[in-house]
Each structure stands twice: as C-alpha cells, then as structure tokens.
Design an enzyme around this catalytic site. Sequence first.
Site, mmCIF file in Angstrom:
data_model
loop_
_atom_site.group_PDB
_atom_site.id
_atom_site.type_symbol
_atom_site.label_atom_id
_atom_site.label_comp_id
_atom_site.label_asym_id
_atom_site.label_seq_id
_atom_site.Cartn_x
_atom_site.Cartn_y
_atom_site.Cartn_z
ATOM 1 C CE1 TYR A 242 8.486 7.066 10.025
ATOM 2 C CE2 TYR A 242 9.053 9.401 9.971
ATOM 3 C CZ TYR A 242 8.719 8.226 9.311
ATOM 4 O OH TYR A 242 8.647 8.225 7.941
ATOM 5 C CG ASP B 165 8.426 -8.662 9.782
ATOM 6 O OD1 ASP B 165 9.027 -7.582 9.922
ATOM 7 O OD2 ASP B 165 7.623 -9.112 10.620
ATOM 8 C CB VAL B 166 12.679 -5.134 7.095
ATOM 9 C CG1 VAL B 166 12.470 -5.190 5.592
ATOM 10 C CG2 VAL B 166 11.793 -4.070 7.740
ATOM 11 C CG ASN C 180 8.089 2.379 1.170
ATOM 12 O OD1 ASN C 180 7.946 3.592 1.255
ATOM 13 N ND2 ASN C 180 7.076 1.534 1.355
ATOM 14 C CE LYS D 46 -0.321 0.004 5.062
ATOM 15 N NZ LYS D 46 -1.234 -0.004 6.232
ATOM 16 N N GLY D 47 0.256 2.396 -0.089
ATOM 17 C CA GLY D 47 0.955 3.674 0.051
ATOM 18 C C GLY D 47 2.021 3.940 -0.998
ATOM 19 C CB THR E 273 0.631 7.033 3.490
ATOM 20 O OG1 THR E 273 1.225 7.603 4.677
ATOM 21 C CG2 THR E 273 1.383 7.509 2.252
ATOM 22 N NE ARG F 160 4.703 -5.360 8.827
ATOM 23 C CZ ARG F 160 4.252 -4.639 9.861
ATOM 24 N NH1 ARG F 160 4.762 -4.832 11.066
ATOM 25 N NH2 ARG F 160 3.287 -3.759 9.690
ATOM 26 C CB SER G 258 11.211 11.547 7.408
ATOM 27 O OG SER G 258 10.531 12.662 7.954
#
Length: 297
Positions: A216, A82-83, A109, A34-35, A251, A56, A161
Amino acid sequence: MESKEVEFSFSSPPLSSTRWWCRDTVAVVTGANKGIGFALVKRFAELGLTVVLTARDVERGNKAAESLREQGLPNVHFSPLDVSKPASIQTFVSWLDTTFGGLDILVNNAAVSFNEIDENSVEYAETVIKTNFYGAKLLTESLLPLFRFSTSISRILNISSRLGSMNKVRDLNIKATLQNERLSEEQIEEVVNLFLQSVKNGTWQSEGWPEIWTDYSVSKLALNAYSRVLAKRFQGSRLSINCFCPGFTQTSMTRGQGTHTPDEAAEVGARLALLPPDHLPTGQFFLGFGPYNKSKL
C-alpha cells in the site's frame, strides 16, 4: 518543482464565503459507495455541485447514490467504474463525456489494502499497485481531454497517505530516483516494477522499501511521485494537481479504527478541492489532521 507536506485545517474561511462553483460544476469521486469517498460526494452535493459517484459494485453504488438523493440531494449521479480495468475506464469516460460533456474536479479516492492494521503481507501486491497507482493514473490520463480549463481552474485531488512519503524509503538509490527534479513517469514505473520483482523474489523485506503496509505504501509513493510529475507537466495551465492524506480515518480499510470520521476527513478534502482559484496551489501534499511538521515528500 518540489512537493512538500503542508498542513491544512478548518481555520480557512467558510466555503460559502469563497464560492466559485455552481450546479454546472461537475465533480467525479472514485470508490465512493462508502467511507471517505461517500462522505466527499455528500459534501460536494450539499455545497451545490453536480457529483458523479463511482463504484465497482453496481448494486452498492446505486444504493449509495439513491440514499443521498433520498436525503434531498438530487444532484448525485452514479456510474460504475473499476479503475483496475482499462475497459471499465474507457466505458466510464465515454459515459461522462456523453452525459456531462466534461468535468471540473476529479478525486482519485478508489484504493484497496488487504492487510489488517498490524499485518504486513504483500500477497496481493500486484492488485494493490494495479488499483491504487495504475488505476488512478490511467483514469486521470483518460480524463485529461475532458477537463474544462476555465477561469475557475480544473482540479485533481489524489487521496494519498503519509505512508507513501519519501522518508519511508530506506534505499538511497530509489530515493534519489524519485527525488530527481527531472523524474519521469517511466522512472516511476521502473521503481514500481522493481518492487513487484522483489516481491516475486521474496527479497522485499531487505531491500529498503517502506516497512508498514509495504505494498500500500509503495502504491501511494508512486501516486505521490506521479502527482508531482503531472503537476509539473501542467504548471502554468488551468489545471491543479494535489495530494491529500486524510490521516487515520474510521473506514473499512482500517476496520473502523481511527482518530476521526469520514465526514471530518471529507470536510477537509472538500475545502482543498474547492479552494478559490487565486489561492489554489499545485504539486502539494496536504495533511488534513495534525500537528505535523512540514517536510519534503
């Protein structure tokens, strides 16, 4: 090498006029059911690359890949990843090697945040750091032997970011450590561990960490620093490592709020990932939407 924020816009030449890739070019996009990740997979596939969509959740990942194939994009493949789990990374790397024999582009990502737009809890700080920083780092290191160092130059694009920019750090000692030209991966991890310890101690609010979406932001601060160290390690080789801040995008992480769509962010991200080899920098932090002033990380 010194990383700086660099504006990137739609004013560059059309991708079709700078095409260096073909159907044998393999791009991997993590967190892509998604996103922005999904939009990037779609754009790469539209441009004719072979794309590996990872997620995931097996059911959601398969559904996302199938939806793109139904849109006439048969060059999209799905593999669970799944990182945050080393075993999952090992399984994925083995599958990629067996299935395609290597890759040309990696877009890190996959990321998580547990805060609402106006919240700043660090309750899940360990999970955020484990996924956003350590996950991207471990996957990258595990895939390095599989990159094809061809004349087209392999590429790593880390979706990051501005919240992880150096000017968000108020502790001068931490800032000095991360700005050191001889910065090592071990020092980055020391900074991350220092943050996690301050979370456990309940002192994180008074110790100079970024003030917005703190966990984050620290995860992206570490990812940006790692990207700079990695770019320096491979300087002069046929591997480019850059970061891209897509800005305030609509998102699930922003609960649908934002100034632009995932497709718009993906268009800029794809342009960055597919820059012509003779115009491809390394160790840069790109801002996709402005206007912004250029500044040091």
